[in-house]
Motif scaffolding. Structure first.
Motif, PDB file in Angstrom:
ATOM      1  N   LYS A 221       2.067  27.615  12.771  1.00  0.00           N
ATOM      2  CA  LYS A 221       2.098  28.739  13.715  1.00  0.00           C
ATOM      3  C   LYS A 221       3.489  29.331  13.823  1.00  0.00           C
ATOM      4  O   LYS A 221       3.654  30.456  14.219  1.00  0.00           O
ATOM      5  CB  LYS A 221       1.591  28.304  15.080  1.00  0.00           C
ATOM      6  N   GLY A 222       4.516  28.580  13.462  1.00  0.00           N
ATOM      7  CA  GLY A 222       5.883  29.067  13.524  1.00  0.00           C
ATOM      8  C   GLY A 222       6.319  29.769  12.250  1.00  0.00           C
ATOM      9  O   GLY A 222       7.460  30.172  12.131  1.00  0.00           O
ATOM     10  N   LEU A 223       5.398  29.926  11.308  1.00  0.00           N
ATOM     11  CA  LEU A 223       5.737  30.562  10.035  1.00  0.00           C
ATOM     12  C   LEU A 223       6.071  32.033  10.264  1.00  0.00           C
ATOM     13  O   LEU A 223       5.296  32.771  10.854  1.00  0.00           O
ATOM     14  CB  LEU A 223       4.565  30.452   9.063  1.00  0.00           C
ATOM     15  N   VAL A 224       7.220  32.439   9.806  1.00  0.00           N
ATOM     16  CA  VAL A 224       7.632  33.830   9.947  1.00  0.00           C
ATOM     17  C   VAL A 224       7.474  34.496   8.590  1.00  0.00           C
ATOM     18  O   VAL A 224       8.101  34.099   7.614  1.00  0.00           O
ATOM     19  CB  VAL A 224       9.088  33.949  10.439  1.00  0.00           C
ATOM     20  N   LEU A 225       6.627  35.491   8.536  1.00  0.00           N
ATOM     21  CA  LEU A 225       6.349  36.167   7.285  1.00  0.00           C
ATOM     22  C   LEU A 225       7.308  37.319   7.044  1.00  0.00           C
ATOM     23  O   LEU A 225       7.795  37.519   5.951  1.00  0.00           O
ATOM     24  CB  LEU A 225       4.906  36.681   7.282  1.00  0.00           C
ATOM     25  N   PHE A 226       7.529  38.100   8.063  1.00  0.00           N
ATOM     26  CA  PHE A 226       8.434  39.237   8.009  1.00  0.00           C
ATOM     27  C   PHE A 226       9.182  39.257   9.332  1.00  0.00           C
ATOM     28  O   PHE A 226       8.675  38.747  10.321  1.00  0.00           O
ATOM     29  CB  PHE A 226       7.657  40.552   7.826  1.00  0.00           C
ATOM     30  N   PRO A 227      10.356  39.836   9.361  1.00  0.00           N
ATOM     31  CA  PRO A 227      11.076  39.876  10.645  1.00  0.00           C
ATOM     32  C   PRO A 227      10.197  40.450  11.752  1.00  0.00           C
ATOM     33  O   PRO A 227       9.587  41.504  11.592  1.00  0.00           O
ATOM     34  CB  PRO A 227      12.263  40.791  10.346  1.00  0.00           C
ATOM     35  N   GLY A 228      10.078  39.705  12.833  1.00  0.00           N
ATOM     36  CA  GLY A 228       9.292  40.162  13.966  1.00  0.00           C
ATOM     37  C   GLY A 228       7.804  39.914  13.855  1.00  0.00           C
ATOM     38  O   GLY A 228       7.050  40.283  14.733  1.00  0.00           O
ATOM     39  N   GLN A 229       7.342  39.285  12.777  1.00  0.00           N
ATOM     40  CA  GLN A 229       5.911  39.034  12.611  1.00  0.00           C
ATOM     41  C   GLN A 229       5.690  37.560  12.326  1.00  0.00           C
ATOM     42  O   GLN A 229       6.142  37.042  11.315  1.00  0.00           O
ATOM     43  CB  GLN A 229       5.351  39.878  11.472  1.00  0.00           C
ATOM     44  N   ALA A 230       4.996  36.866  13.231  1.00  0.00           N
ATOM     45  CA  ALA A 230       4.813  35.421  13.082  1.00  0.00           C
ATOM     46  C   ALA A 230       3.381  35.040  12.737  1.00  0.00           C
ATOM     47  O   ALA A 230       3.019  33.892  12.830  1.00  0.00           O
ATOM     48  CB  ALA A 230       5.230  34.728  14.366  1.00  0.00           C
ATOM     49  N   SER A 231       2.552  35.994  12.359  1.00  0.00           N
ATOM     50  CA  SER A 231       1.184  35.662  11.961  1.00  0.00           C
ATOM     51  C   SER A 231       0.747  36.592  10.835  1.00  0.00           C
ATOM     52  O   SER A 231       1.441  37.543  10.501  1.00  0.00           O
ATOM     53  CB  SER A 231       0.226  35.788  13.150  1.00  0.00           C
ATOM     54  N   THR A 232      -0.410  36.304  10.303  1.00  0.00           N
ATOM     55  CA  THR A 232      -0.933  37.144   9.222  1.00  0.00           C
ATOM     56  C   THR A 232      -1.818  38.263   9.767  1.00  0.00           C
ATOM     57  O   THR A 232      -2.405  39.006   8.984  1.00  0.00           O
ATOM     58  CB  THR A 232      -1.748  36.303   8.220  1.00  0.00           C
ATOM     59  N   ASP A 233      -1.924  38.393  11.074  1.00  0.00           N
ATOM     60  CA  ASP A 233      -2.741  39.455  11.655  1.00  0.00           C
ATOM     61  C   ASP A 233      -2.276  40.815  11.151  1.00  0.00           C
ATOM     62  O   ASP A 233      -1.083  41.116  11.152  1.00  0.00           O
ATOM     63  CB  ASP A 233      -2.657  39.439  13.181  1.00  0.00           C
ATOM     64  N   GLY A 234      -3.194  41.617  10.706  1.00  0.00           N
ATOM     65  CA  GLY A 234      -2.871  42.971  10.258  1.00  0.00           C
ATOM     66  C   GLY A 234      -2.375  43.046   8.826  1.00  0.00           C
ATOM     67  O   GLY A 234      -2.033  44.131   8.368  1.00  0.00           O
ATOM     68  N   LEU A 235      -2.325  41.924   8.113  1.00  0.00           N
ATOM     69  CA  LEU A 235      -1.837  41.979   6.740  1.00  0.00           C
ATOM     70  C   LEU A 235      -2.957  42.102   5.710  1.00  0.00           C
ATOM     71  O   LEU A 235      -2.693  42.219   4.530  1.00  0.00           O
ATOM     72  CB  LEU A 235      -0.989  40.737   6.420  1.00  0.00           C
ATOM     73  N   ASP A 236      -4.215  42.059   6.137  1.00  0.00           N
ATOM     74  CA  ASP A 236      -5.321  42.261   5.203  1.00  0.00           C
ATOM     75  C   ASP A 236      -5.288  43.702   4.699  1.00  0.00           C
ATOM     76  O   ASP A 236      -4.991  44.621   5.461  1.00  0.00           O
ATOM     77  CB  ASP A 236      -6.667  42.002   5.877  1.00  0.00           C
ATOM     78  N   LYS A 237      -5.568  43.886   3.418  1.00  0.00           N
ATOM     79  CA  LYS A 237      -5.568  45.225   2.827  1.00  0.00           C
ATOM     80  C   LYS A 237      -6.887  45.440   2.097  1.00  0.00           C
ATOM     81  O   LYS A 237      -7.299  44.622   1.275  1.00  0.00           O
ATOM     82  CB  LYS A 237      -4.410  45.398   1.831  1.00  0.00           C
ATOM     83  N   LEU A 238      -7.542  46.546   2.411  1.00  0.00           N
ATOM     84  CA  LEU A 238      -8.787  46.896   1.733  1.00  0.00           C
ATOM     85  C   LEU A 238      -8.491  47.386   0.328  1.00  0.00           C
ATOM     86  O   LEU A 238      -7.368  47.802   0.020  1.00  0.00           O
ATOM     87  CB  LEU A 238      -9.528  47.975   2.521  1.00  0.00           C
ATOM     88  N   MET A 239      -9.505  47.387  -0.508  1.00  0.00           N
ATOM     89  CA  MET A 239      -9.324  47.795  -1.903  1.00  0.00           C
ATOM     90  C   MET A 239      -8.789  49.221  -2.011  1.00  0.00           C
ATOM     91  O   MET A 239      -8.011  49.531  -2.902  1.00  0.00           O
ATOM     92  CB  MET A 239     -10.659  47.669  -2.656  1.00  0.00           C
ATOM     93  N   ASP A 240      -9.170  50.105  -1.099  1.00  0.00           N
ATOM     94  CA  ASP A 240      -8.732  51.492  -1.195  1.00  0.00           C
ATOM     95  C   ASP A 240      -7.391  51.744  -0.498  1.00  0.00           C
ATOM     96  O   ASP A 240      -6.939  52.887  -0.407  1.00  0.00           O
ATOM     97  CB  ASP A 240      -9.803  52.446  -0.666  1.00  0.00           C
ATOM     98  N   ASP A 241      -6.737  50.691  -0.024  1.00  0.00           N
ATOM     99  CA  ASP A 241      -5.416  50.832   0.585  1.00  0.00           C
ATOM    100  C   ASP A 241      -4.423  51.322  -0.471  1.00  0.00           C
ATOM    101  O   ASP A 241      -4.440  50.856  -1.609  1.00  0.00           O
ATOM    102  CB  ASP A 241      -4.953  49.489   1.157  1.00  0.00           C
ATOM    103  N   GLN A 242      -3.570  52.222  -0.089  1.00  0.00           N
ATOM    104  CA  GLN A 242      -2.580  52.805  -1.004  1.00  0.00           C
ATOM    105  C   GLN A 242      -1.749  51.727  -1.699  1.00  0.00           C
ATOM    106  O   GLN A 242      -1.405  51.845  -2.863  1.00  0.00           O
ATOM    107  CB  GLN A 242      -1.672  53.755  -0.231  1.00  0.00           C
ATOM    108  N   ARG A 243      -1.450  50.652  -0.996  1.00  0.00           N
ATOM    109  CA  ARG A 243      -0.579  49.613  -1.560  1.00  0.00           C
ATOM    110  C   ARG A 243      -1.252  48.746  -2.617  1.00  0.00           C
ATOM    111  O   ARG A 243      -0.604  47.931  -3.255  1.00  0.00           O
ATOM    112  CB  ARG A 243      -0.021  48.747  -0.441  1.00  0.00           C
TER     113      ARG A 243
END
Length: 166
Positions: free
Chosen positions: A120-142
């Protein structure tokens, strides 16, 4: 709280390249063709053909791979849909950390679905400590990367044809 860091150590190093034979420098001979990948390609191709004979060939190839990897493996028989799902799972397990996953997801028309973090203490990006919102759909620009500027500059016929969103 003590956090343990883990990492994948899939190819720890070739002794031939180690300094004085004791300390690994994590250098290896290139592996241009992996037999496991060839079995998985054959399995997927046969599964997509979809005939009974092709699906049987796909099952045979997948079982041969698993038999080489899993001690005491008992052959399994999958129908076309189950075989395709098992191929997706096996490619994720067998080819982890080798750079195949994004292309596999694109080929299968799937987006990126992040799992729960191990800590739970894993920091993925500055200011973000969870994977919430990191899912990307196939049609996502990225999911479709930009054509590199050097390629655009080197080929004038690409002018105005950059991938959408870049």
């Amino acid at each position: 709280m003590i956090l343990f860091r883990t990492h994948v150590n899939k190819y720890p190093g070739n002794e031939y390249y180690n300094a004085l034979g004791s300390e690994t420098r994590y250098l290896n001979q290139p592996k241009p063709f992996r037999i496991a990948e060839m079995y998985l390609i054959a399995t997927e191709a046969n599964a997509k053909i979809g005939t009974a004979a092709a699906v049987k060939k796909g099952n045979d190839a997948l079982n041969a791979l698993k038999k080489a990897r899993i001690e005491g493996w008992t052959d399994a028989t999958y129908d076309q849909e189950a075989l395709l799902n098992e191929i997706m799972n096996e490619r994720e397990r067998e080819l982890v950390g080798e750079g195949y996953r994004l292309m596999d997801l694109k080929r299968w028309g799937k987006g990126v679905k992040r799992g729960k973090p191990q800590s739970k203490g894993l920091v993925l990006f500055p200011g973000q400590a969870s994977t919430d919102g990191l899912d990307k759909l196939m049609d996502d620009q990225r999911m479709l990367w930009p054509i590199p500027k050097t390629e655009m500059d080197a080929n004038p016929q690409l002018a105005g044809q950059q991938n959408p969103g870049y």
